[in-house]
Scaffold this motif. Structure first.
Motif, short mmCIF file in Angstrom:
data_model
loop_
_atom_site.label_atom_id
_atom_site.label_comp_id
_atom_site.label_asym_id
_atom_site.label_seq_id
_atom_site.Cartn_x
_atom_site.Cartn_y
_atom_site.Cartn_z
N LYS A 1 0.82 -1.24 0.00
CA LYS A 1 0.00 0.00 0.00
C LYS A 1 0.84 1.27 0.00
O LYS A 1 0.32 2.36 -0.22
CB LYS A 1 -0.85 0.03 1.29
CG LYS A 1 -2.13 -0.74 1.19
CD LYS A 1 -3.08 -0.39 2.31
CE LYS A 1 -2.51 -0.67 3.68
NZ LYS A 1 -3.47 -0.50 4.76
N ALA A 2 2.13 1.13 0.31
CA ALA A 2 2.97 2.32 0.53
C ALA A 2 3.35 2.99 -0.79
O ALA A 2 3.33 2.36 -1.85
CB ALA A 2 4.24 1.89 1.28
N PRO A 3 3.74 4.27 -0.72
CA PRO A 3 4.21 4.93 -1.93
C PRO A 3 5.53 4.32 -2.41
O PRO A 3 6.22 3.63 -1.65
CB PRO A 3 4.42 6.38 -1.48
CG PRO A 3 4.48 6.35 -0.01
CD PRO A 3 3.72 5.15 0.44
N ALA A 4 5.87 4.58 -3.68
CA ALA A 4 7.09 4.00 -4.25
C ALA A 4 8.33 4.60 -3.60
O ALA A 4 8.33 5.73 -3.12
CB ALA A 4 7.11 4.25 -5.76
N GLY A 5 9.40 3.82 -3.56
CA GLY A 5 10.67 4.31 -3.05
C GLY A 5 11.27 3.33 -2.04
O GLY A 5 10.67 2.30 -1.73
N LEU A 6 12.47 3.67 -1.57
CA LEU A 6 13.11 2.87 -0.51
C LEU A 6 12.65 3.45 0.83
O LEU A 6 13.03 4.56 1.19
CB LEU A 6 14.63 2.97 -0.65
CG LEU A 6 15.45 2.39 0.50
CD1 LEU A 6 15.17 0.91 0.69
CD2 LEU A 6 16.93 2.60 0.23
N LEU A 7 11.80 2.72 1.53
CA LEU A 7 11.25 3.22 2.79
C LEU A 7 11.87 2.48 3.97
O LEU A 7 12.49 1.42 3.80
CB LEU A 7 9.73 3.03 2.82
CG LEU A 7 8.94 3.70 1.69
CD1 LEU A 7 7.44 3.54 1.91
CD2 LEU A 7 9.27 5.18 1.58
N THR A 8 11.71 3.05 5.16
CA THR A 8 12.13 2.36 6.38
C THR A 8 10.90 2.22 7.26
O THR A 8 9.85 2.80 6.96
CB THR A 8 13.22 3.15 7.13
OG1 THR A 8 12.63 4.33 7.67
CG2 THR A 8 14.38 3.52 6.22
N MET A 9 11.01 1.48 8.35
CA MET A 9 9.84 1.22 9.20
C MET A 9 9.21 2.51 9.71
O MET A 9 8.01 2.57 9.94
CB MET A 9 10.22 0.32 10.37
CG MET A 9 10.43 -1.13 10.00
SD MET A 9 8.94 -1.93 9.39
CE MET A 9 8.20 -2.50 10.93
#
Ligand SMILES: NC(=O)c1ccc[n+]([C@@H]2O[C@H](COP(=O)([O-])OP(=O)(O)OC[C@H]3O[C@@H](n4cnc5c(N)ncnc54)[C@H](OP(=O)(O)O)[C@@H]3O)[C@@H](O)[C@H]2O)c1
Length: 341
Positions: free
Chosen positions: A316-324
């Motif tokens: 569900k999250a937006p695109a990209g390298l995410l962290t917690m």
């Protein structure tokens, strides 16, 4: 809605546990598996997972072929701790426009140790419109995400301390070996020098993630050397007997420094015979918060849970390298995974 399609990239100890958990879960379907290990590649996944039945999925070392034939929604990646090793693997998944959730410790907060790789992965993920997350129980939850969540109830924070103490006797043999249980002090020292014992990877990443969430500019993140915990009396697990005077496990601490003071202090201890097992967080401030989970959260079971529960959040999250700290508040996906999308 169709089931969420998952490919495994790495079906070693942890990847296998996650795969078994997903086989029990509604709303997800394992469609492929990748591994280079000689005892896995070419075999049916059911055999690799010791299931006594075939799943009709052949574990393959051909990444591009598996990903292009199976077109999964997400890859569960569990091969190695260091981004230098995992970067090309993760990039190859992203290039197929597939989301990634990985147990790679350095990926949990890559902006600290590998900022260049982090930026490249972020750009690549955005270009291919997918989300990439590194997580697990630790790093990923106990000494960072949970700590960050607890700070939400504070008006002022002077210092944060998190301690994890586990009795390694309750863990797998490879874990007990990884922490040096049963060695002499000299053998322990040699294995540290040769890089055969690395200690826990992730303390620096956890500190960097906490500091970033609080917008604290740390002067330095200092990781102390990995120290052996010496048995005071004979202790044993089902696999290893440790005589008094020998190494029962290890201890590792790290500090986030500001103006000469340690303001974020993490203390990780894993050894056979630990009398008390717990995860504790103390936040000194207004108000001061003390939280203790006893016994400590089981590492393998917790890792499986954090990875599986992160799947709908990543999708569900937006695109990209995410962290917690960039995702929705963490929570369990106990029902059909599709209910959380
Ligand atoms: N964040 C957390 O809380 C957390 C928790 C648990 C584990 N971890 C990390 O997750 C990683 C996996 O753990 P594990 O215990 O499952 O390790 P493992 O048992 O060594 O399994 C890794 C598997 O991946 C394979 N592999 C290695 N490089 C590969 C590549 N380039 N392509 C395809 N397969 C490859 C390995 O094959 P070979 O055996 O031939 O190398 C092995 O079968 C470790 O780095 C561990 O530290 C993190």
């Amino acid at each position: 809605m169709e089931e969420v399609k998952v490919v495994f990239y790495g079906v070693g100890a942890v990847g296998s546990l996650i795969a078994k958990s997903l086989l029990e879960k509604k709303g997800v379907k394992i469609v492929g598996a990748i591994d280079i290990a000689k005892d896995k590649a070419g075999k049916d996944l059911g055999e690799v997972l010791d299931l006594n039945k075939e799943l009709g999925i052949i574990v393959s070392s051909d990444v591009d072929s598996v990903l292009s034939k199976t077109r999964p929604d997400i890859a569960v990646h569990a091969t190695s701790s260091y981004l230098k090793d995992t970067y090309p693997q993760i990039a190859s998944i992203i290039k197929h426009s597939i989301n990634v959730v990985s147990t790679c410790e350095e990926l949990s907060y890559p902006y600290y140790s590998e900022p260049k790789i982090a930026r490249e992965l972020d750009m690549l993920a955005k270009k291919h419109d997918v989300t990439v997350l590194g997580t697990g129980i630790n790093p990923g939850f106990l000494m960072d995400t949970l700590v960050i969540t607890l700070t939400a109830a504070c008006q002022r924070i002077d210092k944060i301390e998190a301690v994890r103490i586990m009795n390694a006797a309750t863990r797998r043999l490879p874990f007990q070996k990884k922490i040096g249980a049963g060695l002499t002090s000299e053998e322990f020292k040699q294995k540290i020098e040769k890089g055969e014992i690395t200690g826990h990877v992730g303390l620096k990443q956890s500190i960097a993630m906490i500091a970033d969430a609080l917008a604290w500019k740390l002067d330095e993140i200092r990781a102390d050397s990995v120290e052996p915990v010496i048995a005071r009396e004979t202790v044993k697990s089902d696999f290893i007997r440790v005589e008094a005077g020998k190494v029962a496990g290890l201890r590792q601490t790290a500090k986030g420094m500001m103006k000469g003071e340690g303001v974020i202090i993490l203390d990780f201890q894993a050894y056979i015979g630990a009398k008390e097992e717990y995860d504790a967080v103390t936040i000194t401030g207004v108000p001061t918060i003390k939280q203790k989970i006893q016994p400590c959260v089981h590492g393998d079971a917790g890792t499986v849970a954090v990875i599986v529960n992160s799947i709908p959040k990543v999708l569900k999250a937006p695109a990209g390298l995410l962290t917690m700290k960039d995702l929705q508040v963490p929570s369990a996906a106990v029902e059909d995974v599709r209910k959380y999308l």
